[in-house]
Design a protein around this motif. Sequence first.
Motif, short mmCIF file in Angstrom:
data_model
loop_
_atom_site.label_atom_id
_atom_site.label_comp_id
_atom_site.label_asym_id
_atom_site.label_seq_id
_atom_site.Cartn_x
_atom_site.Cartn_y
_atom_site.Cartn_z
N TYR A 63 0.53 -1.40 0.31
CA TYR A 63 0.12 0.04 -0.07
C TYR A 63 0.54 0.95 -0.19
O TYR A 63 1.30 1.27 1.31
CB TYR A 63 -0.74 0.17 1.35
N ALA A 107 2.93 -5.10 2.93
CA ALA A 107 1.96 -5.67 3.80
C ALA A 107 2.13 -6.88 3.81
O ALA A 107 2.13 -7.48 4.10
CB ALA A 107 0.52 -4.92 3.84
N ASN A 156 -3.68 -8.67 14.32
CA ASN A 156 -4.38 -7.77 13.39
C ASN A 156 -2.73 -6.48 12.81
O ASN A 156 -1.64 -6.88 13.19
CB ASN A 156 -3.44 -6.78 15.03
N GLY A 157 -2.83 -7.11 12.03
CA GLY A 157 -1.96 -6.85 10.66
C GLY A 157 -1.38 -6.89 10.10
O GLY A 157 0.14 -6.59 9.63
N ALA A 158 -1.31 -7.93 9.91
CA ALA A 158 -0.74 -9.44 9.72
C ALA A 158 -0.12 -9.21 8.12
O ALA A 158 0.56 -9.42 7.37
CB ALA A 158 -0.46 -10.61 10.30
N GLY A 159 -1.19 -8.80 7.61
CA GLY A 159 -1.40 -8.79 6.33
C GLY A 159 -2.43 -9.87 5.74
O GLY A 159 -2.51 -10.51 4.54
N LYS A 160 -3.07 -10.74 6.44
CA LYS A 160 -3.91 -11.37 6.02
C LYS A 160 -5.15 -11.16 5.11
O LYS A 160 -4.55 -11.88 4.33
CB LYS A 160 -4.82 -12.36 7.25
N SER A 161 -5.75 -10.56 5.24
CA SER A 161 -6.53 -9.83 4.66
C SER A 161 -5.87 -9.30 3.18
O SER A 161 -6.85 -9.70 2.28
CB SER A 161 -7.67 -8.96 5.48
N THR A 162 -4.71 -8.67 3.17
CA THR A 162 -4.19 -8.43 2.25
C THR A 162 -4.10 -9.14 0.95
O THR A 162 -4.38 -9.75 -0.19
CB THR A 162 -2.95 -7.71 2.79
N ARG A 185 -6.94 -10.49 -0.58
CA ARG A 185 -8.03 -9.37 -1.55
C ARG A 185 -6.73 -9.77 -2.74
O ARG A 185 -7.71 -9.02 -4.15
CB ARG A 185 -8.00 -8.17 -0.99
N GLU A 221 -13.86 -9.83 4.96
CA GLU A 221 -14.11 -8.83 6.59
C GLU A 221 -15.33 -8.26 6.53
O GLU A 221 -15.32 -6.73 5.54
CB GLU A 221 -13.08 -7.94 6.40
N GLU A 249 -12.27 -14.32 8.81
CA GLU A 249 -12.95 -13.49 10.10
C GLU A 249 -14.59 -13.86 10.18
O GLU A 249 -15.02 -13.29 10.81
CB GLU A 249 -12.27 -12.86 11.05
N GLN A 288 -8.82 -14.89 13.36
CA GLN A 288 -8.21 -14.81 14.54
C GLN A 288 -8.20 -15.75 15.82
O GLN A 288 -6.95 -15.72 16.43
CB GLN A 288 -8.99 -13.00 15.40
#
Length: 247
Positions: A21, A26, A46-52, A55, A93, A170, A202
Motif C-alpha cells: 500500500y 503488507a 492484527n495487521g499481519a497481512g491476512k486480509s491483504t 484481497r 472482512e 474472519e 483471529q
Amino acid sequence: MNPKESHIQPLISLQRLEVAYGGIRAVRGIDLHVNAGERVCLIGANGAGKSTTLRAITGLVPLVGGAVEYDSRSIAGSPPFDLVRRGLIMVPEGRGIFGQLTIEENLAMGAYTRRDASQIRQDTERVFTLFPRLAERRKQAAGTLSGGEQQMVAMGRAMIARPKLLLLDEPSMGLAPLMVEKVFEVVRTIASEGVTILLIEQNARLALENSDRGYVMESGEIILDGDARDMLNNPKVRAAYLGEVEA
Ligand SMILES: Nc1ncnc2c1ncn2[C@@H]1O[C@H](COP(=O)(O)OP(=O)(O)OP(=O)(O)O)[C@@H](O)[C@H]1O
Ligand SMILES: [Mg+2]
C-alpha cells in the motif's frame, strides 16, 4: 511438500506474493497453496497481512510481485466477474452485505453470474433451511440484522454462488459463542460437500480445529506452516496464538 500430496494439484497457489500500500509492503513474498478439497487456515495477529492476501487473490489490490494461480491458470488481473464464474468466492472482512437491500435481495446477488433460475431457487431455499432465522426475516432490510444474522447472509450469498474455493475472512468476528458455533457448523457442512476452503481467523484454536493445514503470518511473512493437529500441539503456536504459557 508432504509425499501424500505430491500428486495432488493445488486449486490455488500463491508464489512469492507481494502486495504494498503506497510504500508499505503488507505482504512480503509469501508462498501458500490449498489443494482441492482441503481446508486451510491463515492465522496471525492484527495487521499481519491476512486480509491483504485474500484481497490480492480476488484482485481487489494489485500484486507488486509474485504470482497467483487458480485452477492451474494465472488470475492476476482477472475481473471479479470471471473469478466468481469460475467458483472463486470470498466472504469479506466485515461481510460486505447491502444494508438497504432485503435478505432475499442480498442472497440473489450471489447468483448474479448464474442463469439457472430453478436451481437458484432451490439453493436459496437450502440457505433458508440452514439458517431458519433468515427465512423468517427474508423481506427485512439486511442492515437491520444483528451481526450474526448478517454473517449468515454473507455465508448464504457465498453458497448461492456455488463456490469451488471459498475464502472466508474472519467469519467469527464479533459473534457470540453460540453464533460462532453455528457459523462453523455451516463451514463444516460446506466443506463436507467438497468445497475447498481458505479461512482467515483471529481465533487460532477455532481455525486450526476446523482445518487440515495452517499457515501463520507475521508482519507480511509466513513464519510457520504445517498440519493443523501438529500446530495445535506446537508449544510456540500455543504460547503465541492459543493464549497458553510456553512449557
Ligand atoms: N487500504 C490500505 N491502505 C494502507 N494500508 C493498509 C490498507 N489496508 C491494510 N493496510 C495495512 O496493511 C497491513 C496488513 O493489513 P491487513 O488488513 O491485511 O491485516 P490483517 O492480518 O487482516 O489484520 P486483522 O486481523 O486486523 O484484520 C496493516 O499494517 C494495515 O495497516
Ligand atoms: Mg483482516
